[in-house]
Design a protein around this motif. Structure first.
Motif, PDB file in Angstrom:
ATOM      1  N   ASP A  44      13.955  -0.839   7.751  1.00  0.00           N
ATOM      2  CA  ASP A  44      13.830   0.129   8.849  1.00  0.00           C
ATOM      3  C   ASP A  44      12.900   0.141   9.910  1.00  0.00           C
ATOM      4  O   ASP A  44      11.776   0.030   9.410  1.00  0.00           O
ATOM      5  N   SER A  45      13.249  -0.050  11.088  1.00  0.00           N
ATOM      6  CA  SER A  45      12.540  -0.267  12.317  1.00  0.00           C
ATOM      7  C   SER A  45      11.273   0.747  12.448  1.00  0.00           C
ATOM      8  O   SER A  45      10.299   0.477  12.823  1.00  0.00           O
ATOM      9  N   GLY A  46      11.953   2.179  11.987  1.00  0.00           N
ATOM     10  CA  GLY A  46      11.034   3.179  12.028  1.00  0.00           C
ATOM     11  C   GLY A  46       9.858   3.211  10.993  1.00  0.00           C
ATOM     12  O   GLY A  46       8.653   3.376  11.504  1.00  0.00           O
ATOM     13  N   ASN A  47      10.091   2.643   9.861  1.00  0.00           N
ATOM     14  CA  ASN A  47       9.039   2.511   8.935  1.00  0.00           C
ATOM     15  C   ASN A  47       8.153   1.232   9.358  1.00  0.00           C
ATOM     16  O   ASN A  47       6.792   1.610   9.035  1.00  0.00           O
ATOM     17  N   ARG A  48       8.601   0.216   9.766  1.00  0.00           N
ATOM     18  CA  ARG A  48       7.804  -0.975  10.433  1.00  0.00           C
ATOM     19  C   ARG A  48       6.858  -0.640  11.320  1.00  0.00           C
ATOM     20  O   ARG A  48       5.678  -0.823  11.541  1.00  0.00           O
ATOM     21  N   ALA A  49       7.447   0.357  12.444  1.00  0.00           N
ATOM     22  CA  ALA A  49       6.537   0.845  13.488  1.00  0.00           C
ATOM     23  C   ALA A  49       5.329   1.778  13.076  1.00  0.00           C
ATOM     24  O   ALA A  49       4.345   1.629  13.526  1.00  0.00           O
ATOM     25  N   GLN A  50       5.883   2.592  12.137  1.00  0.00           N
ATOM     26  CA  GLN A  50       4.650   3.365  11.485  1.00  0.00           C
ATOM     27  C   GLN A  50       3.579   2.577  10.705  1.00  0.00           C
ATOM     28  O   GLN A  50       2.340   2.915  10.974  1.00  0.00           O
ATOM     29  N   VAL A  51       4.050   1.477   9.884  1.00  0.00           N
ATOM     30  CA  VAL A  51       3.010   0.752   9.345  1.00  0.00           C
ATOM     31  C   VAL A  51       2.068   0.014  10.442  1.00  0.00           C
ATOM     32  O   VAL A  51       1.039  -0.155  10.423  1.00  0.00           O
ATOM     33  N   GLN A  52       2.876  -0.385  11.523  1.00  0.00           N
ATOM     34  CA  GLN A  52       1.996  -1.130  12.639  1.00  0.00           C
ATOM     35  C   GLN A  52       1.213   0.028  13.491  1.00  0.00           C
ATOM     36  O   GLN A  52       0.064  -0.532  13.468  1.00  0.00           O
ATOM     37  N   THR A  53       1.582   1.105  13.511  1.00  0.00           N
ATOM     38  CA  THR A  53       0.758   2.119  14.143  1.00  0.00           C
ATOM     39  C   THR A  53      -0.453   2.259  12.906  1.00  0.00           C
ATOM     40  O   THR A  53      -1.795   2.471  13.560  1.00  0.00           O
ATOM     41  N   ALA A  54      -0.221   2.426  11.919  1.00  0.00           N
ATOM     42  CA  ALA A  54      -1.325   2.521  10.880  1.00  0.00           C
ATOM     43  C   ALA A  54      -2.408   1.665  10.911  1.00  0.00           C
ATOM     44  O   ALA A  54      -3.548   1.741  10.753  1.00  0.00           O
ATOM     45  N   TRP A  55      -1.689   0.225  10.970  1.00  0.00           N
ATOM     46  CA  TRP A  55      -2.604  -0.884  11.305  1.00  0.00           C
ATOM     47  C   TRP A  55      -3.669  -0.776  12.302  1.00  0.00           C
ATOM     48  O   TRP A  55      -5.053  -0.815  12.264  1.00  0.00           O
ATOM     49  N   PHE A  56      -3.480  -0.129  13.482  1.00  0.00           N
ATOM     50  CA  PHE A  56      -4.272  -0.185  14.555  1.00  0.00           C
ATOM     51  C   PHE A  56      -5.092   1.083  14.323  1.00  0.00           C
ATOM     52  O   PHE A  56      -6.175   0.975  14.858  1.00  0.00           O
ATOM     53  N   LEU A  57      -4.680   2.013  13.767  1.00  0.00           N
ATOM     54  CA  LEU A  57      -5.555   3.213  13.570  1.00  0.00           C
ATOM     55  C   LEU A  57      -6.756   2.829  12.363  1.00  0.00           C
ATOM     56  O   LEU A  57      -7.746   3.231  12.673  1.00  0.00           O
ATOM     57  N   PHE A  58      -6.261   2.183  11.444  1.00  0.00           N
ATOM     58  CA  PHE A  58      -7.315   1.600  10.445  1.00  0.00           C
ATOM     59  C   PHE A  58      -8.246   0.671  11.117  1.00  0.00           C
ATOM     60  O   PHE A  58      -9.543   0.870  10.987  1.00  0.00           O
ATOM     61  N   ALA A  59      -7.734  -0.256  11.981  1.00  0.00           N
ATOM     62  CA  ALA A  59      -8.498  -1.160  12.740  1.00  0.00           C
ATOM     63  C   ALA A  59      -9.736  -0.286  13.420  1.00  0.00           C
ATOM     64  O   ALA A  59     -11.038  -0.636  13.715  1.00  0.00           O
ATOM     65  N   ALA A  60      -9.137   0.712  14.117  1.00  0.00           N
ATOM     66  CA  ALA A  60     -10.206   1.359  14.877  1.00  0.00           C
ATOM     67  C   ALA A  60     -11.273   2.185  14.115  1.00  0.00           C
ATOM     68  O   ALA A  60     -12.386   2.391  14.506  1.00  0.00           O
ATOM     69  N   GLY A  61     -10.742   2.632  12.854  1.00  0.00           N
ATOM     70  CA  GLY A  61     -11.785   3.154  11.908  1.00  0.00           C
ATOM     71  C   GLY A  61     -12.679   2.330  11.369  1.00  0.00           C
ATOM     72  O   GLY A  61     -14.017   2.412  11.309  1.00  0.00           O
ATOM     73  N   ILE A  62     -12.427   1.121  11.232  1.00  0.00           N
ATOM     74  CA  ILE A  62     -13.199  -0.143  10.807  1.00  0.00           C
ATOM     75  C   ILE A  62     -14.409  -0.369  11.946  1.00  0.00           C
ATOM     76  O   ILE A  62     -15.409  -0.544  11.566  1.00  0.00           O
ATOM     77  N   LEU A  63     -13.812  -0.432  13.065  1.00  0.00           N
ATOM     78  CA  LEU A  63     -14.760  -0.501  14.271  1.00  0.00           C
ATOM     79  C   LEU A  63     -15.614   0.498  14.485  1.00  0.00           C
ATOM     80  O   LEU A  63     -16.991   0.261  14.547  1.00  0.00           O
ATOM     81  N   LEU A  64     -15.394   1.740  14.172  1.00  0.00           N
ATOM     82  CA  LEU A  64     -15.961   2.810  14.144  1.00  0.00           C
ATOM     83  C   LEU A  64     -17.007   2.678  13.067  1.00  0.00           C
ATOM     84  O   LEU A  64     -18.278   3.232  13.395  1.00  0.00           O
ATOM     85  N   LEU A  65     -16.599   2.220  11.844  1.00  0.00           N
ATOM     86  CA  LEU A  65     -17.485   1.911  10.837  1.00  0.00           C
ATOM     87  C   LEU A  65     -18.731   1.121  11.057  1.00  0.00           C
ATOM     88  O   LEU A  65     -19.744   1.332  10.486  1.00  0.00           O
ATOM     89  N   VAL A  66     -18.378  -0.138  11.819  1.00  0.00           N
ATOM     90  CA  VAL A  66     -19.367  -0.635  12.418  1.00  0.00           C
ATOM     91  C   VAL A  66     -20.446  -0.056  12.917  1.00  0.00           C
ATOM     92  O   VAL A  66     -21.822  -0.237  12.660  1.00  0.00           O
ATOM     93  N   TRP A  67     -20.065   0.848  13.877  1.00  0.00           N
ATOM     94  CA  TRP A  67     -20.894   1.670  14.655  1.00  0.00           C
ATOM     95  C   TRP A  67     -21.844   2.472  13.746  1.00  0.00           C
ATOM     96  O   TRP A  67     -22.965   2.867  13.947  1.00  0.00           O
TER      97      TRP A  67
END
Length: 216
Positions: A44-67
């Protein structure tokens, strides 16, 4: 924004990091455990888009964790004094957890970024998921040292309230045995609470001392 305001607002990184982590997991969804469920989910392309969005959100959270870890390190170092061995240990553990977080979320999200109809290997996806979970657990276990050291310095220097020191010690011990998923919620609660405490202290110091006439 001058350096004074930057330092004043830096503790918000803990609250923001926790918020991004929560959003990321809300987007990830449940791909299932067996091959058929995984195939149906990622087809399902919608599911894949959600997972991809989640990856970027998680990456942002990790970068904020560094700060956040850097901000905490500065606060602990100021309280401990030179040479700041415990503060350095807390910072090092937090930074070591960062690549483990990235490995975990990337392993979970990899099938969504590299999906090809007719070529999807559900077994490989399961192996990636297992590897990601191992990194996920490892990240929390390593971060436990940051939490425990914060507790120890709280007892020694009273940089935070004593009750928070005891709560940190308990949460740190829980994270050392983070085999199940539940300890992750303690991790989120701790970084949010620590960020909130540091922010409250920063604004309290400002109200007592007033802003200096020139930026530091």
């Amino acid at each position: 924004m001058d350096r004074y305001r930057w330092a004043l607002w830096a503790p918000l990184s803990g609250l923001a990091s926790a918020a991004f982590f929560v959003l990321a997991f809300a987007f990830f969804g449940d791909a299932g455990d067996n091959s058929r469920e995984l195939d149906e989910f990622f087809s399902d392309s919608g599911n894949r888009a959600q997972v991809q969005t989640a990856w970027f959100l998680f990456a942002a959270g990790i970068l904020l964790l560094v700060w956040f870890v850097w901000t905490l390190r500065n606060r602990l170092m100021a309280a401990e004094g030179a040479p700041g061995n415990l503060a350095t240990l807390a910072f090092a553990a937090g930074m070591i957890s960062v690549p483990l977080w990235f490995v975990a979320v990337s392993a979970f999200a990899a099938p969504a970024f590299d999906y090809e109809a007719g070529e999807f290997d559900a077994q490989a996806s399961q192996i990636l998921s297992a590897a990601g979970y191992g990194a996920f657990v490892g990240a929390q276990m390593v971060f436990a040292f940051t939490v425990v050291v914060t507790a120890l310095l709280t007892f020694r220097t009273r940089i935070f309230p004593v009750w928070f020191g005891w709560a940190s010690l308990i949460i740190g011990l829980i994270l050392l045995f983070a085999i199940a998923f539940i300890p992750f919620f303690f991790f989120l609660a701790w970084i949010a609470a620590t960020g909130a405490l540091m922010l409250w202290q920063s604004w309290g110091e400002q109200s007592r001392m007033g802003r200096p006439s020139a930026a530091a």
